[in-house]
Design an enzyme around this catalytic site. Structure first.
Site, PDB file in Angstrom:
ATOM      1  N   SER A 112       4.053   1.006   7.503  1.00  0.00           N
ATOM      2  CA  SER A 112       2.965   0.958   6.530  1.00  0.00           C
ATOM      3  C   SER A 112       2.421  -0.454   6.410  1.00  0.00           C
ATOM      4  O   SER A 112       3.025  -1.422   6.875  1.00  0.00           O
ATOM      5  CB  SER A 112       3.448   1.459   5.169  1.00  0.00           C
ATOM      6  OG  SER A 112       3.975   0.381   4.418  1.00  0.00           O
ATOM      7  N   LYS A 113       1.281  -0.538   5.729  1.00  0.00           N
ATOM      8  CA  LYS A 113       0.649  -1.842   5.548  1.00  0.00           C
ATOM      9  C   LYS A 113       1.571  -2.792   4.803  1.00  0.00           C
ATOM     10  O   LYS A 113       1.476  -4.000   4.933  1.00  0.00           O
ATOM     11  CB  LYS A 113      -0.651  -1.690   4.764  1.00  0.00           C
ATOM     12  CG  LYS A 113      -1.695  -0.934   5.546  1.00  0.00           C
ATOM     13  CD  LYS A 113      -3.067  -0.977   4.907  1.00  0.00           C
ATOM     14  CE  LYS A 113      -4.021  -0.182   5.790  1.00  0.00           C
ATOM     15  NZ  LYS A 113      -5.363  -0.116   5.350  1.00  0.00           N
ATOM     16  N   ARG A 114       2.464  -2.208   4.001  1.00  0.00           N
ATOM     17  CA  ARG A 114       3.357  -3.051   3.207  1.00  0.00           C
ATOM     18  C   ARG A 114       4.401  -3.762   4.063  1.00  0.00           C
ATOM     19  O   ARG A 114       5.080  -4.673   3.619  1.00  0.00           O
ATOM     20  CB  ARG A 114       4.055  -2.213   2.131  1.00  0.00           C
ATOM     21  CG  ARG A 114       3.057  -1.528   1.215  1.00  0.00           C
ATOM     22  CD  ARG A 114       3.535  -1.446  -0.206  1.00  0.00           C
ATOM     23  NE  ARG A 114       4.950  -1.302  -0.376  1.00  0.00           N
ATOM     24  CZ  ARG A 114       5.565  -0.151  -0.566  1.00  0.00           C
ATOM     25  NH1 ARG A 114       4.886   0.978  -0.570  1.00  0.00           N
ATOM     26  NH2 ARG A 114       6.864  -0.110  -0.759  1.00  0.00           N
ATOM     27  N   ASP A 115       4.546  -3.342   5.304  1.00  0.00           N
ATOM     28  CA  ASP A 115       5.524  -3.994   6.188  1.00  0.00           C
ATOM     29  C   ASP A 115       5.249  -5.489   6.330  1.00  0.00           C
ATOM     30  O   ASP A 115       6.155  -6.281   6.532  1.00  0.00           O
ATOM     31  CB  ASP A 115       5.520  -3.353   7.585  1.00  0.00           C
ATOM     32  CG  ASP A 115       6.104  -1.949   7.556  1.00  0.00           C
ATOM     33  OD1 ASP A 115       6.633  -1.552   6.504  1.00  0.00           O
ATOM     34  OD2 ASP A 115       6.024  -1.252   8.583  1.00  0.00           O
TER      35      ASP A 115
END
Ligand code: GLU
Length: 580
Positions: A274-277
């Protein structure tokens, strides 16, 4: 005319995620394989998070990947956004707008139809009231469900509903809720099979927000119907939305398109990609550094990155996932953030054909063998468009193997003819490494010379720049890699320097026109032969003199690109540095 229509429907709240690119690619390939059309629709009803700039970026990234839509927005030559619509005689009326925010009157028309059928109703509770109800449910360990008011009769536009509708029309703040059916809903998914949702699971969810915009579920159902979408292929995270969509379709008298939900894309450790990675990665880098060096604190990081100290502290304790802070910390600690969005891969020098090939194998494969009996994995868009089918999409999550992508990219680079690589590399450098592009200059031959030299070892376009970093070095630079100098110039009684002197004397006799890679190469070879050392030590000495370190692209090419004057200046600097 084949009626198949697939669609990719991104919300323009950031760059195109690599998982979104996979959805788009599969929709595109399915439409192409079946002689249908691929549509792009921009789901921008979340006004606070959507932007035209993101929509533009997504369209550009899709086109860069070669995923070109037949219907919906495109970016015209002059930079304006145009729209491909259904043409006369196509069997489908024109759609008009493909940006949802511009379709609000259409949604309102269907919304009123539902209200008048007793299948939707205005609700006037404030957010605080709903929140308080939710808290009571949570305290009682129950899932919150909005309780349908007693006066609302399912399927009947009764007086109470009419009164509510009038209140709503008069401008009182409200949302509109769907009167959900109390029946089992089975989603016939082409990938997952029949997925059943028991009667009573669905509550009366909101279909139009207080700001007048439809909620995603409502807009998507109306668009898929009115735009003629036959196949909805999307990420598995939308599977649990589908019963709501089916219920809305039934209430509105619409057909249900064919659904195919694609498997999740996960990191190698099975966490969802995810973008949160990016935030996770930067946080870990910062914490590792802090564990080693107690002087590093939120305050010191704030001072060195210019980011707000409180936000950094929150970021470190995972209370926010700010991309801006992640990027600032990554820059500070000199760690590259993981690539997640197509733009990340693009700016790091991946080729679109490598990305689409790799991404097409995330959850699908052609089920064919190569002549030597291995799974066929390397193919182009043309192949995908003629072999793709839903029946070979798997159910299992697919691992995003970065090493494999990198090797696909290296192979794709290597497969390019030198001239093509040179021109694509140059275009990329002009966009992402403008300083480097300026130094290489405008002459095609220089690009070709350098491109030939870097191509065999470049796994990405950026590798080619890294390898050629010596070009960016100033001719009178005096920093030389100490260990490399010791080994290649100074050891054995300064043997390297003495070889360098011999070769320099020979270089001086070479005319400007003879200053070419093969001539320089054979000259170095001769010096090595005559000195009885072989070519290696001579090359290394020259390399350090011109590049400051023991690595550079092949030496003949490097010298040729640098030119005679600059090469000799650099060699002179090297002698000065070692007072030789
Ligand atoms: N707009 C949704 C998203 O970006 C896609 C919805 C859909 O494909 O139905 O996730």
């Amino acid at each position: 005319m084949n009626p198949i229509v697939t669609r990719f429907a991104p919300s323009p709240t950031g760059h195109l995620h690599i998982g979104g690119a996979r959805s788009a690619l599969f929709c595109w390939a399915f439409a192409k394989k079946n002689g249908g059309r691929f549509m792009l629709r921009i789901e921008d009803t979340d006004a606070a998070r959507s932007s035209l700039e993101s929509a533009r970026g997504i369209i550009e990234d899709l086109h860069w990947l070669g995923i070109v839509n037949d219907l919906g927005p495109y970016i015209a030559q002059n930079g304006s956004i145009g729209q491909h619509d259904w043409e006369a005689g196509s069997g489908h009326p024109p759609v008009g707008e493909y940006f949802q925010a511009k379709r609000v009157p259409i949604y309102n028309k269907y919304l009123e139809q539902l209200v008048r059928a007793g299948r939707a109703y205005p609700a006037f509770e404030s957010n605080e009231e709903i929140e308080a109800q939710r808290k009571v449910a949570v305290a009682a360990k129950q899932t919150y469900r909005y309780p349908r008011p007693a006066e609302i009769e399912y399927g009947n536009f009764n007086a109470a509903l009419e009164a509510r509708w009038k209140r709503a029309q008069s401008g009182e703040r409200h949302v509109v809720r769907f009167a959900a059916p109390n029946e089992e809903i089975v989603v016939h998914d082409q990938v997952l099979g029949d997925v059943k949702y028991a009667a009573g699971e669905m509550d009366d969810f909101v279909i139009r927000k207080a700001d007048g915009f439809p909620i995603y579920h409502f807009a998507v159902v109306i668009d898929d119907e009115t735009m003629g979408v036959t196949h909805v292929m999307r990420a598995q995270e939308h599977l649990n939305n589908t019963p709501r969509h089916v219920a809305l379709q039934r209430a509105l008298g619409f057909r249900t398109p064919i659904y195919a939900h694609m498997p999740l894309i996960v990191n190698m450790d099975n966490s969802k990609m995810s973008k949160r990675d990016k935030a996770k990665f930067a946080r870990k880098a910062a914490k590792d550094a802090m564990a080693k060096d107690k002087a590093i604190t939120a305050a010191s990081l704030s001072a060195s990155t210019g980011q707000d100290e409180k936000l950094i502290a929150q970021f470190l304790s995972a209370d926010n996932d700010s991309l801006e802070i992640a990027q600032a910390l990554a820059k500070h600690f000199k760690v590259p953030l993981p690539e997640i969005e197509v733009w990340d891969f693009r700016q790091n020098g991946y080729l679109p054909e490598a990305i689409t090939n790799f991404v097409s194998l995330l959850g699908w494969n052609p089920g064919l063998k190569t002549p030597d009996g291995k799974d066929l994995e390397k193919f182009d868009m043309q192949f995908l468009a003629s072999h793709f089918g839903i029946e070979r999409i798997g159910k299992q999550s697919s691992k995003f193997d970065r090493a494999k992508l990198l090797s696909f990219n290296a192979d794709a680079i290597n497969a390019l003819p030198d001239e093509v690589f040179a021109s694509r590399w140059r275009t990329w450098c002009e966009e992402f490494e403008p300083e480097f592009a300026r130094v290489v200059g405008s002459a095609d031959e220089r690009w070709l010379l350098l491109a030939r030299a870097v191509k065999p070892r470049a796994k990405t376009l950026r590798d080619g720049v890294r390898a050629s970093a010596f070009l960016l070095r100033s001719d009178d630079a005096t920093d030389f890699d100490a260990a490399a100098c010791e080994k290649n110039l100074l050891a054995s009684d300064r043997q390297g320097l003495s070889l360098l002197r011999t070769v320099r004397d020979r270089f001086e006799t070479v005319g400007e026109l003879e200053w070419t890679a093969p001539i320089l190469h054979s000259l170095i070879e001769q010096v090595g032969q005559q000195a009885g050392t072989g070519m290696g030590p001579v090359s290394q000495a020259v390399r350090i003199a011109i590049a400051g370190a023991a690595v550079s692209p092949p030496l003949g090419e490097s010298l040729a690109v640098l030119g005679k004057a600059a090469s000799l200046t650099r060699i002179r600097r090297c002698f000065e540095r070692f007072s030789a």
